[in-house]
Design a protein around this motif. Structure first.
Motif, PDB file in Angstrom:
ATOM      1  N   MET A  86       0.831  -1.205   0.000  1.00 38.46           N
ATOM      2  CA  MET A  86       0.000   0.000   0.000  1.00 38.46           C
ATOM      3  C   MET A  86       0.866   1.255   0.000  1.00 38.46           C
ATOM      4  N   GLU A  87       1.983   1.229   0.730  1.00 35.98           N
ATOM      5  CA  GLU A  87       2.899   2.371   0.726  1.00 35.98           C
ATOM      6  C   GLU A  87       3.497   2.574  -0.662  1.00 35.98           C
ATOM      7  N   LEU A  88       3.902   1.484  -1.325  1.00 32.60           N
ATOM      8  CA  LEU A  88       4.444   1.581  -2.683  1.00 32.60           C
ATOM      9  C   LEU A  88       3.419   2.165  -3.649  1.00 32.60           C
ATOM     10  N   MET A  89       2.193   1.716  -3.538  1.00 33.99           N
ATOM     11  CA  MET A  89       1.138   2.233  -4.416  1.00 33.99           C
ATOM     12  C   MET A  89       0.927   3.723  -4.195  1.00 33.99           C
ATOM     13  N   GLU A  90       1.044   4.155  -2.951  1.00 37.71           N
ATOM     14  CA  GLU A  90       0.896   5.585  -2.655  1.00 37.71           C
ATOM     15  C   GLU A  90       2.080   6.370  -3.222  1.00 37.71           C
TER      16      GLU A  90
END
Length: 130
Positions: A86-90
């Motif tokens: 989720m952090e990477l997607m953000e």
């Protein structure tokens, strides 16, 4: 469940898909809201499925997901992988976090999964940005 949903007459199109093993049979950017409840667990779907859910949401669309908080070492490892994805997607500009809620009584009753006693959960809400 699909047959019951079909009988309501509310849905235009229903599909049964094994998440993470076959592509979603819908177009990118098709839905205002995408939901997945209780499936975020290594035994059910891989972490990468959240990218697929985001992909089928419209820009500005919402993705809501829930998972049981599995306190086993494997469950903790999966939670870290999920958080990192989720952090990477953000960072990539694909999504924006709206809400993360800890749910103490995710299940009305605790149940056993192997050696773990489960009952609490986490709910995630994010918005597709691209």
């Amino acid at each position: 469940m699909l047959e019951k949903a079909r009988l309501t007459g509310l849905y235009q199109d229903l599909h049964q898909v094994r998440l993470g093993t076959e592509p979603l049979p819908v177009n990118s950017g098709e839905f205002d809201v995408v939901t997945m409840a209780g499936c975020l667990h290594r035994k059910y779907v891989p972490v990468e499925v959240i990218r697929e859910l985001c992909q089928v949401a419209k820009p500005g669309g919402l993705v809501a997901m829930t998972r049981v908080d599995d306190q086993t070492p494997d469950g903790a490892s999966f939670a870290k992988e999920l958080q990192r994805e989720m952090e990477l997607m953000e960072e990539e500009g694909l999504r924006k976090k709206r809400e993360v809620l800890q749910v103490e009584h995710y299940y009305a009753e605790h149940y056993q999964l192997g050696d773990a006693l489960l009952g609490s959960g986490t709910a995630y809400l994010f918005q597709k940005t691209l």
